[in-house]
Design a protein around this motif. Structure first.
Motif, PDB file in Angstrom:
ATOM      1  N   PRO A 136       4.820  -0.213  -3.238  1.00 57.73           N
ATOM      2  CA  PRO A 136       5.407  -1.885  -3.266  1.00 57.73           C
ATOM      3  C   PRO A 136       4.218  -2.555  -3.876  1.00 57.73           C
ATOM      4  N   ALA A 137       4.792  -3.688  -4.575  1.00 55.13           N
ATOM      5  CA  ALA A 137       3.886  -4.659  -5.032  1.00 55.13           C
ATOM      6  C   ALA A 137       2.709  -5.416  -3.947  1.00 55.13           C
ATOM      7  N   ASP A 138       3.348  -5.644  -2.584  1.00 55.63           N
ATOM      8  CA  ASP A 138       2.440  -6.189  -1.615  1.00 55.63           C
ATOM      9  C   ASP A 138       1.484  -5.254  -1.206  1.00 55.63           C
ATOM     10  N   VAL A 139       1.664  -3.850  -1.255  1.00 59.59           N
ATOM     11  CA  VAL A 139       0.611  -2.711  -0.744  1.00 59.59           C
ATOM     12  C   VAL A 139      -0.255  -2.707  -2.013  1.00 59.59           C
ATOM     13  N   ARG A 140       0.086  -2.790  -3.232  1.00 56.14           N
ATOM     14  CA  ARG A 140      -0.757  -2.664  -4.221  1.00 56.14           C
ATOM     15  C   ARG A 140      -1.727  -4.007  -4.344  1.00 56.14           C
ATOM     16  N   ALA A 141      -1.103  -5.187  -4.092  1.00 56.22           N
ATOM     17  CA  ALA A 141      -1.786  -6.211  -4.001  1.00 56.22           C
ATOM     18  C   ALA A 141      -2.949  -6.297  -3.146  1.00 56.22           C
ATOM     19  N   SER A 142      -2.851  -5.753  -2.024  1.00 57.16           N
ATOM     20  CA  SER A 142      -3.692  -5.611  -0.943  1.00 57.16           C
ATOM     21  C   SER A 142      -4.870  -4.372  -1.173  1.00 57.16           C
ATOM     22  N   ALA A 143      -4.281  -3.508  -2.044  1.00 57.27           N
ATOM     23  CA  ALA A 143      -5.340  -2.652  -2.834  1.00 57.27           C
ATOM     24  C   ALA A 143      -6.240  -3.231  -3.434  1.00 57.27           C
TER      25      ALA A 143
END
Length: 215
Positions: A136-143
């Protein structure tokens, strides 16, 4: 006769700079703004007390402590609590971050927490999540934020590649994270990307990144 072994003491230099705290908190705020945090079934928790150590804890108890701290993180758990938990928590956090059955907000928090407990060992897993188009985009943004925290300037090449990511949220996080890392290469990349970016929120993130780049 008993011979005393020399003590091995010494302060471990902190790898974390204060300038990363706004980035970690910002990642959580981005999630809250998207409504992901509101969709989670969370409970109010109190920050778990510190324990003598985690190496002797059964895996089930360690996982329970990690989950409790993740819940507490949504209420502003302090970074020191994660540091006390230590690198032993890294495998649990990594498993949560890549588990598709885990709620998105919890996966994102697991990544930012992994960067706190084990910045050197967790960087590889964090980068894999960033580059996983299925995540998910939010997970990758956090990464993206977590990778910058883990690797510092060494994260710049991987982050530059994501300035053209298909997900707006990822490009936003990457732009601001690059700005915190700074440097002429970053400034040039952000300036080059700005006229090409069509999304207003991403353009704002690029401009913010440019304001963060040290002269």
């Amino acid at each position: 006769m008993t011979t005393s072994l020399p003590s091995r003491s010494g302060a471990v230099a902190s790898r974390l700079r204060r300038r990363w705290m706004p980035g970690v908190l910002g990642a959580a705020l981005l999630l809250a703004g998207s409504g992901v945090m509101a969709r989670m079934n969370t409970r109010a928790t109190v920050e778990p007390p510190s324990a003598p150590g985690t190496d002797a804890l059964p895996s089930s108890e360690l996982r329970a402590r990690v989950l409790a701290l993740l819940d507490a993180s949504q209420a502003g758990a302090r970074e020191e609590a994660w540091r006390r938990l230590g690198p032993d928590a890294a495998p649990v956090l990594t498993a949560l971050a890549v588990d598709r059955e885990t709620p998105v907000a919890r996966r994102a928090l697991a990544l930012t927490s992994l960067a706190m407990v084990d910045p050197a060992g967790g960087a590889g897993s964090i980068r894999e999540v960033l580059e996983d188009a299925r995540a998910p985009a939010d997970v990758r943004a956090s990464a993206a934020v977590a990778l910058g925290r883990c690797l510092g300037l060494e994260a710049i090449p991987a982050l530059l590649n994501r300035l053209r990511d298909r997900e707006d949220r990822v490009r936003e996080a990457v732009a601001v994270t690059l700005g915190r890392l700074g440097g002429q290469q970053v400034r040039q990349a952000l300036e080059d990307r700005l006229p090409l970016e069509e999304r207003p929120l991403v353009r704002e993130a690029l401009q913010r990144g440019l304001t963060l780049v040290e002269p």
